[in-house]
Design a protein around this motif. Sequence first.
Motif, PDB file in Angstrom:
ATOM      1  N   ILE A 134      32.219  55.166  41.640  1.00 53.79           N
ATOM      2  CA  ILE A 134      31.164  55.428  42.613  1.00 53.79           C
ATOM      3  C   ILE A 134      31.007  56.944  42.695  1.00 53.79           C
ATOM      4  CG2 ILE A 134      30.373  55.090  44.975  1.00 53.79           C
ATOM      5  CD1 ILE A 134      32.303  52.745  45.210  1.00 53.79           C
ATOM      6  N   ALA A 135      29.874  57.450  42.238  1.00 55.95           N
ATOM      7  CA  ALA A 135      29.576  58.877  42.300  1.00 55.95           C
ATOM      8  C   ALA A 135      28.403  59.099  43.248  1.00 55.95           C
ATOM      9  CB  ALA A 135      29.255  59.414  40.901  1.00 55.95           C
ATOM     10  N   THR A 136      28.105  60.347  43.529  1.00 55.78           N
ATOM     11  CA  THR A 136      27.057  60.622  44.502  1.00 55.78           C
ATOM     12  C   THR A 136      25.693  60.134  44.054  1.00 55.78           C
ATOM     13  OG1 THR A 136      26.742  62.828  43.554  1.00 55.78           O
ATOM     14  CG2 THR A 136      28.250  62.640  45.434  1.00 55.78           C
ATOM     15  N   ASN A 137      25.469  60.079  42.748  1.00 60.87           N
ATOM     16  CA  ASN A 137      24.127  59.742  42.259  1.00 60.87           C
ATOM     17  C   ASN A 137      24.106  58.579  41.272  1.00 60.87           C
ATOM     18  OD1 ASN A 137      25.213  60.968  39.965  1.00 60.87           O
ATOM     19  ND2 ASN A 137      24.311  62.940  40.498  1.00 60.87           N
ATOM     20  N   ARG A 138      25.193  57.815  41.212  1.00 54.23           N
ATOM     21  CA  ARG A 138      25.200  56.678  40.293  1.00 54.23           C
ATOM     22  C   ARG A 138      26.398  55.781  40.582  1.00 54.23           C
ATOM     23  NH1 ARG A 138      27.128  61.185  38.462  1.00 54.23           N
ATOM     24  NH2 ARG A 138      28.882  61.324  37.031  1.00 54.23           N
ATOM     25  N   LEU A 139      26.246  54.534  40.180  1.00 50.30           N
ATOM     26  CA  LEU A 139      27.336  53.564  40.218  1.00 50.30           C
ATOM     27  C   LEU A 139      27.549  53.084  38.785  1.00 50.30           C
ATOM     28  CD1 LEU A 139      26.121  51.454  43.271  1.00 50.30           C
ATOM     29  CD2 LEU A 139      27.996  53.067  43.293  1.00 50.30           C
ATOM     30  N   VAL A 140      28.787  53.122  38.319  1.00 48.94           N
ATOM     31  CA  VAL A 140      29.097  52.744  36.944  1.00 48.94           C
ATOM     32  C   VAL A 140      30.135  51.624  36.981  1.00 48.94           C
ATOM     33  CG1 VAL A 140      29.845  53.541  34.674  1.00 48.94           C
ATOM     34  CG2 VAL A 140      28.685  55.125  36.234  1.00 48.94           C
ATOM     35  N   PHE A 141      29.856  50.532  36.256  1.00 50.75           N
ATOM     36  CA  PHE A 141      30.723  49.356  36.262  1.00 50.75           C
ATOM     37  C   PHE A 141      31.150  49.013  34.840  1.00 50.75           C
ATOM     38  CE2 PHE A 141      27.795  49.116  39.790  1.00 50.75           C
ATOM     39  CZ  PHE A 141      28.598  48.762  40.872  1.00 50.75           C
ATOM     40  N   THR A 142      32.330  48.442  34.720  1.00 50.77           N
ATOM     41  CA  THR A 142      32.771  47.906  33.438  1.00 50.77           C
ATOM     42  C   THR A 142      33.602  46.654  33.684  1.00 50.77           C
ATOM     43  OG1 THR A 142      33.814  48.488  31.311  1.00 50.77           O
ATOM     44  CG2 THR A 142      34.930  49.225  33.291  1.00 50.77           C
ATOM     45  N   VAL A 143      33.481  45.686  32.789  1.00 53.87           N
ATOM     46  CA  VAL A 143      34.306  44.480  32.818  1.00 53.87           C
ATOM     47  C   VAL A 143      35.229  44.534  31.613  1.00 53.87           C
ATOM     48  CG1 VAL A 143      34.350  41.960  32.750  1.00 53.87           C
ATOM     49  CG2 VAL A 143      32.499  43.142  33.959  1.00 53.87           C
ATOM     50  N   THR A 144      36.527  44.321  31.832  1.00 51.81           N
ATOM     51  CA  THR A 144      37.469  44.309  30.715  1.00 51.81           C
ATOM     52  C   THR A 144      38.303  43.036  30.740  1.00 51.81           C
ATOM     53  OG1 THR A 144      39.472  45.284  31.695  1.00 51.81           O
ATOM     54  CG2 THR A 144      37.714  46.809  31.063  1.00 51.81           C
ATOM     55  N   ASN A 145      38.889  42.750  29.586  1.00 50.95           N
ATOM     56  CA  ASN A 145      39.838  41.640  29.522  1.00 50.95           C
ATOM     57  C   ASN A 145      41.240  42.151  29.836  1.00 50.95           C
ATOM     58  OD1 ASN A 145      40.765  42.906  27.171  1.00 50.95           O
ATOM     59  ND2 ASN A 145      39.668  41.507  25.806  1.00 50.95           N
ATOM     60  N   PHE A 146      42.244  41.327  29.611  1.00 47.75           N
ATOM     61  CA  PHE A 146      43.617  41.616  30.034  1.00 47.75           C
ATOM     62  C   PHE A 146      44.233  42.798  29.290  1.00 47.75           C
ATOM     63  CE2 PHE A 146      48.242  40.286  30.359  1.00 47.75           C
ATOM     64  CZ  PHE A 146      48.345  40.521  31.722  1.00 47.75           C
ATOM     65  N   GLN A 147      43.747  43.086  28.088  1.00 48.32           N
ATOM     66  CA  GLN A 147      44.299  44.219  27.347  1.00 48.32           C
ATOM     67  C   GLN A 147      43.413  45.458  27.427  1.00 48.32           C
ATOM     68  OE1 GLN A 147      44.903  42.575  23.468  1.00 48.32           O
ATOM     69  NE2 GLN A 147      42.756  42.709  22.871  1.00 48.32           N
ATOM     70  N   GLY A 148      42.391  45.413  28.303  1.00 54.40           N
ATOM     71  CA  GLY A 148      41.573  46.586  28.554  1.00 54.40           C
ATOM     72  C   GLY A 148      40.372  46.739  27.657  1.00 54.40           C
ATOM     73  N   ASP A 149      40.074  45.758  26.801  1.00 51.72           N
ATOM     74  CA  ASP A 149      38.877  45.812  25.966  1.00 51.72           C
ATOM     75  C   ASP A 149      37.633  45.648  26.839  1.00 51.72           C
ATOM     76  OD1 ASP A 149      40.521  45.915  23.694  1.00 51.72           O
ATOM     77  OD2 ASP A 149      40.640  43.728  23.621  1.00 51.72           O
ATOM     78  N   VAL A 150      36.620  46.453  26.587  1.00 46.13           N
ATOM     79  CA  VAL A 150      35.395  46.418  27.389  1.00 46.13           C
ATOM     80  C   VAL A 150      34.525  45.235  26.969  1.00 46.13           C
ATOM     81  CG1 VAL A 150      33.272  47.643  27.970  1.00 46.13           C
ATOM     82  CG2 VAL A 150      35.425  48.896  27.787  1.00 46.13           C
ATOM     83  N   LEU A 151      34.137  44.431  27.945  1.00 46.95           N
ATOM     84  CA  LEU A 151      33.252  43.290  27.707  1.00 46.95           C
ATOM     85  C   LEU A 151      31.822  43.586  28.096  1.00 46.95           C
ATOM     86  CD1 LEU A 151      35.588  40.461  29.114  1.00 46.95           C
ATOM     87  CD2 LEU A 151      35.480  41.385  26.792  1.00 46.95           C
ATOM     88  N   ALA A 152      31.619  44.485  29.062  1.00 46.58           N
ATOM     89  CA  ALA A 152      30.265  44.860  29.479  1.00 46.58           C
ATOM     90  C   ALA A 152      30.331  46.147  30.280  1.00 46.58           C
ATOM     91  CB  ALA A 152      29.618  43.762  30.321  1.00 46.58           C
ATOM     92  N   ASN A 153      29.259  46.959  30.176  1.00 43.87           N
ATOM     93  CA  ASN A 153      29.105  48.170  30.981  1.00 43.87           C
ATOM     94  C   ASN A 153      27.768  48.121  31.700  1.00 43.87           C
ATOM     95  OD1 ASN A 153      31.474  49.757  30.429  1.00 43.87           O
ATOM     96  ND2 ASN A 153      30.663  50.166  28.374  1.00 43.87           N
TER      97      ASN A 153
END
Length: 413
Positions: A91-110
């Motif tokens: 959560i930043a002043t001018n944007r919200l950034v999200f990521t979904v990862t699996n159990f080993q930290g691989d990114v599934l979506a941004n």
Amino acid sequence: MKTADPELMRAINRFHVLDTIRRFGAISRVEIGERIQLSATTVSAITASLLDDGLISTRHEGDLRSGGSRGRPRVMLTLNPEAARVVGAKIATNRLVFTVTNFQGDVLANLTLPVRVDRLPVDVIADLVEDGVRRCVLDAGLALDQIKTVALSLPGIVEHGTGRVRASSIFRDTNVPLKEAIVQRLGIDTIVESDANAITMAEHWFGRCRDCDDFVLVAIEESLGLGVMHGGQLFRGARELSLTLGDMIMGSDPDHALKLSEVASERAILNGEHNDPQIRDAIRLGQGMSRVRGLIEAGDNRLKHAAGRAGAALGIAIANLVALFAPPRVILVGSTLALGDHLLDPLRTAFARATPESLANVAQIVIDEVSDELWARGAAAVALGELYGSPWGTTGPARRSYTDFSNAGTRSE
């Protein structure tokens, strides 16, 4: 002689086994024991439990039927990536950034939502976080009930155990119960962490410090954050408070104690230049320091002096950190790095002058211009670290509850 708590020791050993499998990939039980100095019996018992829980899986190498090897095949252990999914957010002043990862930290979506949040009421910010989490989970092809934990990171001073934000540039109010607000909306276990701690975890898991269990990170943005990794664990203060660098005192006179943030934050560098419409627009887009660099290179000496003063102050502050912790590596991240050598040259000069001669060659300064997605992924790593079973922080167990954090109340387990 007091003996160790057996349950605590089991949890610590379990964490180390899982973390070793994460860090080194397919690995045998013998190699795990050698790396973390546990007996074969202990490793076998822990890995058997992890297999039963579905957190790891086995892979055989050197099957006799292939005819290409002799002896029994080696049993290698790997994480089960489907064991859990988490959401991390910045959560930043001018944007919200999200990521979904699996159990080993691989990114599934941004997902990035460009929205000015620092002037909004807490309930509206919580609604935006809820919408972002739901959309990013959907983008990952998942349902919300498949998410184990949501971890939010933001600038400021955060009580990790309660999820209360004591102070942040994001919120108008102090002592914001952010965790409570998100749990009410999503019904999912939620962690609130400082963004400096989140990016510290990201550097340790995925970035420039994967080979280093002890380092210091300085986040140079509108707020000046500090992350300290010690023995592979985030260091937190009393009541699991996150650390901040902006409040470090750089000097004083009878009437005023000068804080680092008054010299080296982006607000201090701009010093009223918000009235320039181009700078205002650049700040809204998260490009304020890039705009300042352009003005400096076009001949704006006032901004050049401000950037140099900020760099020199940061160099002294980092020298103080080296004197305190003697870390082998100091990582610098954050949007202010867009100033380039206008900030970094005076920083390096001041650091060299201020560092004690006995520590002159101890710490390496590493500049890392990381993406927003890595900050969010670091928040996800904080959540995963707790799922791995890490039961302690430097000052004690990582998951606690307190009676009343606004007062000096007693702790209740």
